[in-house]
Scaffold this active site. Sequence first.
Site, PDB file in Angstrom:
ATOM      1  N   THR A  28     140.568   1.326  98.654  1.00 13.36           N
ATOM      2  CA  THR A  28     139.278   1.007  98.034  1.00 13.36           C
ATOM      3  C   THR A  28     139.263  -0.449  97.578  1.00 13.36           C
ATOM      4  O   THR A  28     140.300  -0.966  97.123  1.00 13.36           O
ATOM      5  CB  THR A  28     139.057   1.917  96.805  1.00 13.36           C
ATOM      6  OG1 THR A  28     139.091   3.279  97.225  1.00 13.36           O
ATOM      7  CG2 THR A  28     137.711   1.647  96.136  1.00 13.36           C
ATOM      8  N   GLY A  29     138.093  -1.083  97.668  1.00 13.08           N
ATOM      9  CA  GLY A  29     137.961  -2.434  97.114  1.00 13.08           C
ATOM     10  C   GLY A  29     137.387  -3.404  98.133  1.00 13.08           C
ATOM     11  O   GLY A  29     137.117  -3.061  99.285  1.00 13.08           O
ATOM     12  N   THR A  31     138.725  -6.028  99.574  1.00 11.90           N
ATOM     13  CA  THR A  31     139.608  -6.356 100.701  1.00 11.90           C
ATOM     14  C   THR A  31     139.579  -5.220 101.718  1.00 11.90           C
ATOM     15  O   THR A  31     139.474  -5.451 102.933  1.00 11.90           O
ATOM     16  CB  THR A  31     141.047  -6.595 100.202  1.00 11.90           C
ATOM     17  OG1 THR A  31     140.993  -7.399  99.028  1.00 11.90           O
ATOM     18  CG2 THR A  31     141.874  -7.317 101.255  1.00 11.90           C
ATOM     19  N   ALA A  83     145.306  -4.652  96.327  1.00 14.81           N
ATOM     20  CA  ALA A  83     146.026  -4.619  95.053  1.00 14.81           C
ATOM     21  C   ALA A  83     145.438  -5.673  94.125  1.00 14.81           C
ATOM     22  O   ALA A  83     144.810  -6.641  94.573  1.00 14.81           O
ATOM     23  CB  ALA A  83     147.510  -4.884  95.266  1.00 14.81           C
ATOM     24  N   ASP A  84     145.669  -5.456  92.849  1.00 13.98           N
ATOM     25  CA  ASP A  84     145.259  -6.453  91.850  1.00 13.98           C
ATOM     26  C   ASP A  84     146.374  -7.466  91.602  1.00 13.98           C
ATOM     27  O   ASP A  84     146.096  -8.631  91.305  1.00 13.98           O
ATOM     28  CB  ASP A  84     144.862  -5.740  90.558  1.00 13.98           C
ATOM     29  CG  ASP A  84     143.698  -4.798  90.806  1.00 13.98           C
ATOM     30  OD1 ASP A  84     142.633  -5.277  91.229  1.00 13.98           O
ATOM     31  OD2 ASP A  84     143.857  -3.575  90.630  1.00 13.98           O
ATOM     32  N   GLY A  95     144.046  -0.324  90.760  1.00 10.90           N
ATOM     33  CA  GLY A  95     143.124   0.441  89.935  1.00 10.90           C
ATOM     34  C   GLY A  95     142.014  -0.394  89.331  1.00 10.90           C
ATOM     35  O   GLY A  95     141.219   0.111  88.545  1.00 10.90           O
ATOM     36  N   GLU A 103     144.149   6.815  95.195  1.00  5.06           N
ATOM     37  CA  GLU A 103     144.956   5.831  95.942  1.00  5.06           C
ATOM     38  C   GLU A 103     146.438   6.208  95.888  1.00  5.06           C
ATOM     39  O   GLU A 103     147.155   6.110  96.884  1.00  5.06           O
ATOM     40  CB  GLU A 103     144.737   4.437  95.362  1.00  5.06           C
ATOM     41  CG  GLU A 103     143.336   3.906  95.634  1.00  5.06           C
ATOM     42  CD  GLU A 103     143.007   2.615  94.913  1.00  5.06           C
ATOM     43  OE1 GLU A 103     142.018   1.981  95.305  1.00  5.06           O
ATOM     44  OE2 GLU A 103     143.721   2.233  93.969  1.00  5.06           O
TER      45      GLU A 103
HETATM   46  C1  5RP Z   1     140.878  -0.214  93.520  1.00  9.78           C
HETATM   47  C2  5RP Z   1     142.072  -1.059  93.792  1.00  9.78           C
HETATM   48  C3  5RP Z   1     141.887  -2.269  94.627  1.00  9.78           C
HETATM   49  O1  5RP Z   1     142.761  -2.214  95.705  1.00  9.78           O
HETATM   50  C4  5RP Z   1     142.180  -3.485  93.805  1.00  9.78           C
HETATM   51  O2  5RP Z   1     141.373  -3.468  92.641  1.00  9.78           O
HETATM   52  C5  5RP Z   1     141.930  -4.773  94.584  1.00  9.78           C
HETATM   53  O3  5RP Z   1     140.565  -4.916  94.808  1.00  9.78           O
HETATM   54  P1  5RP Z   1     139.971  -6.085  95.700  1.00  9.78           P
HETATM   55  O4  5RP Z   1     140.400  -5.830  97.107  1.00  9.78           O
HETATM   56  O5  5RP Z   1     138.473  -5.935  95.526  1.00  9.78           O
HETATM   57  O6  5RP Z   1     140.487  -7.396  95.160  1.00  9.78           O
HETATM   58  O7  5RP Z   1     143.168  -0.788  93.356  1.00  9.78           O
HETATM   59  O8  5RP Z   1     141.165   0.816  92.626  1.00  9.78           O
END
Ligand code: 5RP
Length: 220
Positions: A28-29, A31, A83-84, A95, A103
């Site tokens: 999710t997200g 990326t 990932a963050d 998250g 996830e």
């Molecule tokens: C969602 C996540 C995402 O993978 C994380 O927040 C990264 O998001 P992005 O790809 O928008 O930077 O863990 O729960």
Amino acid sequence: MSQDAYKQRAAEAAIEFVESGSVIGVGTGSTVNHFIEALGRMRQRIDGAVSSSEASTRRLEALGIEVLDLNSVGTLPLYVDGADESNAHLQLIKGGGGALTREKIVAAASERFVCIADDAKLVDVLGAFPLPIEVIPMAQSLVARELVVRGGRPVLRTGVVTENGNIILDAHDLEILQPAELESDLNDIAGVVTVGLFARRPADVLLLGGPSGVRQMQAD
Ligand code: 5RP
């Protein structure tokens, strides 16, 4: 180029890991949204996807990719998610989008976890990004107190109810020097559903998009 363009580079590089005729775990997200777009262009070559959120499910289905129940497919060969933060051991904070529990389930059910991110996500020590923790609502105060004991500053993510009906506490100010130990410790607090630390099951491969292309890192 923007960080979003770097995310797209990493996402498109992950397509190389997709095997024909397989069911793919999808995170999710923003990326992952790029990954889903790329997956849509080769949808005839896969048998479907297991999704970690309603948002990803909608995107997958809009592109004609069948979304399957994890219980009907067993072990997945590949999970692709963002990932963050990641450290050099490919231990992650995840998250930020609130989908951490699903996830973590899909990651646990997958043989290979390919993490896709822009280069700003690679850090020396995890914890500058507040650690998301999904909590059963009645345990909010209890878990918050336990986080304070561990040096954290819990902040309720306001207006957010997870797809599992729970709340999220974001733990600020943690310098996470021993991620796997902290993951186990926090998981043991009554009322914690999932900790957004992916350290006991880190990523296997990290694809980092940046100005000069995509850097591939392997788990040690
Ligand atoms: C969602 C996540 C995402 O993978 C994380 O927040 C990264 O998001 P992005 O790809 O928008 O930077 O863990 O729960």
